[in-house]
Scaffold this motif. Structure first.
Motif, PDB file in Angstrom:
ATOM      1  N   GLU A 125       0.913  -1.352  -0.062  1.00  0.00           N
ATOM      2  CA  GLU A 125       0.037   0.032  -0.074  1.00  0.00           C
ATOM      3  C   GLU A 125       0.967   1.268   0.041  1.00  0.00           C
ATOM      4  O   GLU A 125       1.872   1.276   0.776  1.00  0.00           O
ATOM      5  N   TYR A 150      -1.384  13.599   7.767  1.00  0.00           N
ATOM      6  CA  TYR A 150      -2.441  12.867   7.211  1.00  0.00           C
ATOM      7  C   TYR A 150      -2.391  12.406   5.751  1.00  0.00           C
ATOM      8  O   TYR A 150      -1.734  12.923   5.093  1.00  0.00           O
ATOM      9  N   ASN A 151      -2.744  11.103   5.450  1.00  0.00           N
ATOM     10  CA  ASN A 151      -2.541  10.207   4.444  1.00  0.00           C
ATOM     11  C   ASN A 151      -3.713  10.532   3.291  1.00  0.00           C
ATOM     12  O   ASN A 151      -4.553  10.242   3.430  1.00  0.00           O
ATOM     13  N   TYR A 154      -5.536   7.626   1.831  1.00  0.00           N
ATOM     14  CA  TYR A 154      -6.142   6.709   2.524  1.00  0.00           C
ATOM     15  C   TYR A 154      -7.527   6.564   2.062  1.00  0.00           C
ATOM     16  O   TYR A 154      -8.294   7.608   1.728  1.00  0.00           O
ATOM     17  N   LYS A 155      -8.170   5.436   1.897  1.00  0.00           N
ATOM     18  CA  LYS A 155      -9.660   5.033   1.502  1.00  0.00           C
ATOM     19  C   LYS A 155     -10.030   4.002   2.606  1.00  0.00           C
ATOM     20  O   LYS A 155      -9.582   3.137   2.953  1.00  0.00           O
ATOM     21  N   GLU A 156     -11.278   4.550   3.411  1.00  0.00           N
ATOM     22  CA  GLU A 156     -11.754   4.320   4.453  1.00  0.00           C
ATOM     23  C   GLU A 156     -12.081   2.599   4.309  1.00  0.00           C
ATOM     24  O   GLU A 156     -11.910   1.634   4.870  1.00  0.00           O
ATOM     25  N   ASN A 157     -12.662   2.317   3.291  1.00  0.00           N
ATOM     26  CA  ASN A 157     -13.216   0.885   3.002  1.00  0.00           C
ATOM     27  C   ASN A 157     -12.076   0.014   2.451  1.00  0.00           C
ATOM     28  O   ASN A 157     -12.386  -1.339   2.382  1.00  0.00           O
ATOM     29  N   SER A 158     -11.027   0.322   1.664  1.00  0.00           N
ATOM     30  CA  SER A 158     -10.085  -0.551   1.148  1.00  0.00           C
ATOM     31  C   SER A 158      -8.564  -0.318   1.517  1.00  0.00           C
ATOM     32  O   SER A 158      -7.874  -1.137   1.057  1.00  0.00           O
ATOM     33  N   SER A 159      -8.308   0.623   2.571  1.00  0.00           N
ATOM     34  CA  SER A 159      -7.051   0.676   3.020  1.00  0.00           C
ATOM     35  C   SER A 159      -6.790  -0.391   4.370  1.00  0.00           C
ATOM     36  O   SER A 159      -7.677  -0.707   4.931  1.00  0.00           O
ATOM     37  N   SER A 162      -5.256   1.549   9.511  1.00  0.00           N
ATOM     38  CA  SER A 162      -6.357   1.851  10.292  1.00  0.00           C
ATOM     39  C   SER A 162      -7.085   3.216  10.279  1.00  0.00           C
ATOM     40  O   SER A 162      -8.128   3.409  10.522  1.00  0.00           O
ATOM     41  N   SER A 163      -6.134   4.031   9.867  1.00  0.00           N
ATOM     42  CA  SER A 163      -6.609   5.319   9.843  1.00  0.00           C
ATOM     43  C   SER A 163      -5.538   6.519   8.895  1.00  0.00           C
ATOM     44  O   SER A 163      -4.466   6.065   8.764  1.00  0.00           O
ATOM     45  N   GLY A 164      -6.145   7.535   8.477  1.00  0.00           N
ATOM     46  CA  GLY A 164      -5.472   8.467   7.528  1.00  0.00           C
ATOM     47  C   GLY A 164      -4.374   9.300   8.522  1.00  0.00           C
ATOM     48  O   GLY A 164      -3.519   9.606   7.872  1.00  0.00           O
TER      49      GLY A 164
END
Length: 175
Positions: A125, A150-151, A154-159, A162-164
Motif C-alpha cells: 500500500e 494525514y495520508n 487513505y480510503k476508508e473501505n479499502s485501506s 487503520s486511519s489516515g
C-alpha cells in the motif's frame, strides 16, 4: 591484526572529525540529521505492538531538509499476527524557528495472518502523508518533533491502514 584494525579506525575517525573548519559556524558543517521514533502498545486479547521508525536526513538549506525514512511494526494478539515494513522519501520545511510542514511518501509491505481462519494477506500500500508540527530544541544539536500527518491517499473501505490521521513524536540529532 586486531591492533592494526583498531589503529586504522582511530586514524579514519580522526580524519573525519578533522574536516570541520576552525572558526566556522557548526550549522554550516553539520547537514546530516538522524532520528526517528519507537513505540510499544498493549491491548485486549493479549494484543502487543512494537514499532520503530528510523530516519536519515540532509539539510539542503537551513530551512529545508530531505531524506529517507523507514518504519517497521510487529503486532500480535490472540487472533492475528502482522508485520508491516515501510520505506520512502520525506521533505520538511522549517519556519519561525519552531514549526515545520512536511510531506512523506511511504511504500508499505504488509504481511497479515489470521490465527483462527488460516487466512493470510501479503500486499502493498502507498501512503502520502502531509502535515506539520512543532519542533523543540532539547540539547545542543538535538530536537524533539511533535506533529500530525494525514495520508491523502487513505480510503476508508479499502485501506489496510487503520486511519489516515497519524500523530507523531520523534527525536532528531544533527551531526
Amino acid at each position: 591484526m586486531k591492533k592494526f584494525i583498531i589503529l586504522l579506525f582511530l586514524m579514519i575517525s580522526g580524519a573525519v572529525f578533522s574536516q570541520v573548519a576552525i572558526g566556522a559556524s557548526p550549522e554550516n558543517n553539520n547537514r546530516w540529521t538522524f532520528g526517528g521514533g519507537i513505540g510499544v502498545g498493549f491491548g485486549s486479547n493479549s494484543a502487543f505492538n512494537l514499532s520503530a521508525s528510523p530516519r536519515v536526513g540532509y539539510r539542503l538549506t537551513n530551512d529545508l531538509e530531505a531524506g529517507v525514512l523507514g518504519s517497521v511494526s510487529w503486532q500480535t494478539s490472540d487472533y492475528y499476527r502482522s508485520t508491516l515494513f515501510g520505506v520512502g522519501p520525506f521533505v520538511n520545511y522549517y519556519f519561525a524557528r519552531s514549526f515545520y510542514v512536511g510531506a512523506n511518501l511511504q511504500q508499505y509491505f504488509i504481511n497479515y495472518k489470521d490465527k483462527y481462519y488460516d487466512y493470510k494477506i501479503n500486499e502493498q500500500e502507498t501512503a502520502l502523508y502531509l502535515g506539520g508540527g512543532y519542533m523543540q530544541r532539547i540539547g545542543n544539536n538535538s530536537f524533539m518533533q511533535i506533529g500530525v500527518m494525514y495520508n491523502v491517499l487513505y480510503k476508508e473501505n479499502s485501506s489496510f491502514l487503520s486511519s489516515g490521521l497519524i500523530p507523531n513524536i520523534g527525536f532528531v540529532v544533527g551531526l
